[in-house]
Motif scaffolding. Sequence first.
Motif, PDB file in Angstrom:
ATOM      1  N   ARG A 119      56.954  82.990  20.103  1.00  0.00           N
ATOM      2  CA  ARG A 119      57.630  84.306  20.250  1.00  0.00           C
ATOM      3  C   ARG A 119      56.533  84.993  20.887  1.00  0.00           C
ATOM      4  N   VAL A 120      55.458  84.887  20.772  1.00  0.00           N
ATOM      5  CA  VAL A 120      54.032  85.643  21.502  1.00  0.00           C
ATOM      6  C   VAL A 120      53.226  84.691  22.055  1.00  0.00           C
ATOM      7  N   PRO A 121      52.804  84.878  22.944  1.00  0.00           N
ATOM      8  CA  PRO A 121      52.852  86.235  23.982  1.00  0.00           C
ATOM      9  C   PRO A 121      54.175  85.652  25.176  1.00  0.00           C
ATOM     10  N   VAL A 122      54.826  84.792  25.061  1.00  0.00           N
ATOM     11  CA  VAL A 122      56.062  84.773  25.870  1.00  0.00           C
ATOM     12  C   VAL A 122      57.123  84.522  24.891  1.00  0.00           C
ATOM     13  N   GLY A 123      58.498  84.561  25.479  1.00  0.00           N
ATOM     14  CA  GLY A 123      59.627  84.737  24.694  1.00  0.00           C
ATOM     15  C   GLY A 123      60.555  85.908  25.035  1.00  0.00           C
ATOM     16  N   VAL A 172      50.842  77.320  22.770  1.00  0.00           N
ATOM     17  CA  VAL A 172      51.192  75.966  22.925  1.00  0.00           C
ATOM     18  C   VAL A 172      53.053  76.258  22.726  1.00  0.00           C
ATOM     19  N   LEU A 173      53.544  76.019  24.161  1.00  0.00           N
ATOM     20  CA  LEU A 173      55.044  75.981  24.056  1.00  0.00           C
ATOM     21  C   LEU A 173      55.556  74.779  23.943  1.00  0.00           C
ATOM     22  N   PRO A 174      56.656  74.672  23.372  1.00  0.00           N
ATOM     23  CA  PRO A 174      57.641  73.320  23.472  1.00  0.00           C
ATOM     24  C   PRO A 174      58.217  73.223  24.792  1.00  0.00           C
ATOM     25  N   TRP A 175      58.077  71.969  25.365  1.00  0.00           N
ATOM     26  CA  TRP A 175      58.634  71.769  26.619  1.00  0.00           C
ATOM     27  C   TRP A 175      59.808  72.366  26.942  1.00  0.00           C
ATOM     28  N   GLU A 176      60.798  72.205  25.952  1.00  0.00           N
ATOM     29  CA  GLU A 176      62.047  72.766  26.423  1.00  0.00           C
ATOM     30  C   GLU A 176      62.037  74.450  26.575  1.00  0.00           C
ATOM     31  N   GLN A 177      61.225  74.896  25.757  1.00  0.00           N
ATOM     32  CA  GLN A 177      60.972  76.291  25.816  1.00  0.00           C
ATOM     33  C   GLN A 177      60.326  76.781  27.431  1.00  0.00           C
ATOM     34  N   ALA A 178      59.267  76.118  27.646  1.00  0.00           N
ATOM     35  CA  ALA A 178      58.498  76.315  28.818  1.00  0.00           C
ATOM     36  C   ALA A 178      59.340  76.010  30.120  1.00  0.00           C
ATOM     37  N   LYS A 179      60.401  75.211  30.097  1.00  0.00           N
ATOM     38  CA  LYS A 179      61.442  75.045  31.181  1.00  0.00           C
ATOM     39  C   LYS A 179      62.471  76.209  31.355  1.00  0.00           C
ATOM     40  N   GLU A 180      62.756  76.593  29.935  1.00  0.00           N
ATOM     41  CA  GLU A 180      63.782  77.626  30.105  1.00  0.00           C
ATOM     42  C   GLU A 180      63.121  78.914  30.647  1.00  0.00           C
ATOM     43  N   GLU A 181      61.894  79.144  30.288  1.00  0.00           N
ATOM     44  CA  GLU A 181      61.190  80.408  30.694  1.00  0.00           C
ATOM     45  C   GLU A 181      60.357  80.166  31.870  1.00  0.00           C
ATOM     46  N   ALA A 182      60.597  79.281  32.718  1.00  0.00           N
ATOM     47  CA  ALA A 182      59.768  79.070  33.871  1.00  0.00           C
ATOM     48  C   ALA A 182      59.758  80.140  34.877  1.00  0.00           C
ATOM     49  N   ARG A 183      60.711  80.971  34.791  1.00  0.00           N
ATOM     50  CA  ARG A 183      60.689  82.163  35.666  1.00  0.00           C
ATOM     51  C   ARG A 183      59.627  83.251  35.255  1.00  0.00           C
ATOM     52  N   GLY A 184      59.169  82.873  33.848  1.00  0.00           N
ATOM     53  CA  GLY A 184      58.235  84.096  33.428  1.00  0.00           C
ATOM     54  C   GLY A 184      56.776  83.780  33.831  1.00  0.00           C
ATOM     55  N   PHE A 185      56.585  82.370  34.553  1.00  0.00           N
ATOM     56  CA  PHE A 185      55.166  82.263  34.920  1.00  0.00           C
ATOM     57  C   PHE A 185      54.831  82.378  36.265  1.00  0.00           C
ATOM     58  N   ASP A 186      53.721  82.992  36.514  1.00  0.00           N
ATOM     59  CA  ASP A 186      53.365  83.004  37.953  1.00  0.00           C
ATOM     60  C   ASP A 186      52.856  82.206  38.543  1.00  0.00           C
TER      61      ASP A 186
END
Length: 628
Positions: A22-26, A94-108
């Motif tokens: 949930r921190v620092p992304v989410g 460390v983000l779970p892979w599914e979360q990383a994919k869901e929040e792909a737009r949040g990364f530069d």
Amino acid sequence: MRDDVRERVPGRVRVGTPGRVRVPVGADAARWVTRGRVKRVLFVVHNVTSATRLLDVKPLFDGDLRVQMAVTCTGSSPFLAGVPELLAGVGLPVLPWEQAKEEARGFDVVISASYGGELEVFEGKLVVLSHGVGYNKRLAAPGAGSREPGAGSREPGAGSREPGAGSREPGAVALAAPAAVAPVFGLGPEWLLHQGRPLATATVLSHPEQLRRLRAACPEAAPTAVLAGDPCYDRILEALPHRDRFRRAFGVAPGQRLVVLNSTWAPRALFGDGAEDRLSWLLTRLTSELPADEYRTVAVLHPNIWYGHGPGQVRAWLERARRAGLTPVDPLEDWRQALIAADCVIGDHGSVTYYAAAIGRPVLLGSFPESDLDPESPVAALGRAAPRLRASDDLRRRIAGVIESHDPRAYAALAELTSSAPGRSAALLRNVLYRMMGLPEPAGRPALLGRLPLPAHQPAVRTAPVRVLTRVLRLDPPEVAVARYTDPAYEPEDAEADAAHTVVHEDTSDASLLENADVILRGGDPDDPRLGPPGVWADEVASRYPRCGLAAYLTGVDRGIVRTRGGEVLRLAAAPGGDGRADLCDPAAYVSGLYAWLGDGHGVPAELTVVTGAVRHRVVVERVVASR
């Protein structure tokens, strides 16, 4: 709060879906972060090997308050062991892979060093680095040529870009197609395209020769190519001036040669048991045929060997060689330092052996499956240039010959193919990454990679029995030649030797060997309360093993305490070298020199010169307790 939605980890309580960050992304990260106006960088890890290449570039963001880093693991590689521990040590979220994919737009910007998992979700921001020295290995594409076997899935098993059934991991077993047909891992459309479009925004290459092959193999991806050097190679180059320090760290004494045994992974690698199991004879012969004081041996093994078979299993396979003096090198931290320190590398078709050649080290190929490689690749060129090791070779003579006949310029052309921008990868990569983030580079701060650390001191430890051949060279002043062979399969030959004896470490795995040992020794702190003062320990050994002629307690890298059968306690200490540094020859050699001198009928000398190979060691002998 329900137990199934709470996970306690060191320093943090995670609430919500188990494992999600949930921190620092989410979704509600803005409520909780302290610094939120940042650019976000995501490292995509597939296995330990790829993770180490990502860690090479992590320092490019150090010190920048405008950047937040995070890491995720695709879970698509069969080599997942070791990844959680490695990521925990890095200390990034460390983000779970599914979360990383869901929040792909949040990364530069998203940085990967391999292919696997649904990397296409990071379209427009994906940077792909090589996790080796360029792209060299051929690998048959899974699914009868389909780019996305298994109904388009890139997850493990069904169409993974990582190894498994129909693996795309370089070096994998499944070379079903002929080498002339199989694509080169990382250069073919099977890896580089998704639905006909380039997967990556930036495909980082280290040399134009890779770009030439990329254009031939997958012209659609050529526009994404970025020539930005090789950060791993640059870290090696920067550390070359510290070669002597690295040699001392590995316990290499003046006049001693460091032989590095190196293997990539897969059955036809040097460590493999493919068509010819070279390791079955090489491990034993390295430690038994090379004189212990003239050669130091270490092993650098691919992380996929360590984490594929399990560190405990690999250590078990190496146990006999380790007890004979071979040191397994940390596959994450110290392998580059070992290459820099080496006098000879016995290797194969992996990147590490190539790096050794690129920095001018003599290379002896113990295995080299040409059909697994792109014949136009630099690694294939190394296979055509480097000498080969065969089971029928006289190992000592072969290694010595390769070292003594080596021209440091022999692999100069290969070194040039390693990187077209040696020493400049940090600046080039930082420029690419910051442009993709839309962020100016830090003003007034050079782009820097992490410097290679000085390894811990790790001298050879020999708990296997050692057969020692000796010869008294001079009576006045006393001088003895010593040649030690660890756990030899047969009696060593030396026509000039006039005596021989056996040394057994107290911690030998076979305690029965102590009964007939001529010399029994151990090392340790002289104040260790478990053993007592060295003299007391020596008295116990002499009482327990009546056939023992000398009991020796080695108290430092260049000294020890010895008890003779007659009860005299002596202190041995080697004189420092001309530079004032301690003599790094194993002090067990001094003990054997003294044993030979006393066994030849001479009294205790005040000083003894022990000769190992071409090196002379001046050893001061001091009585600690009078004869009784």
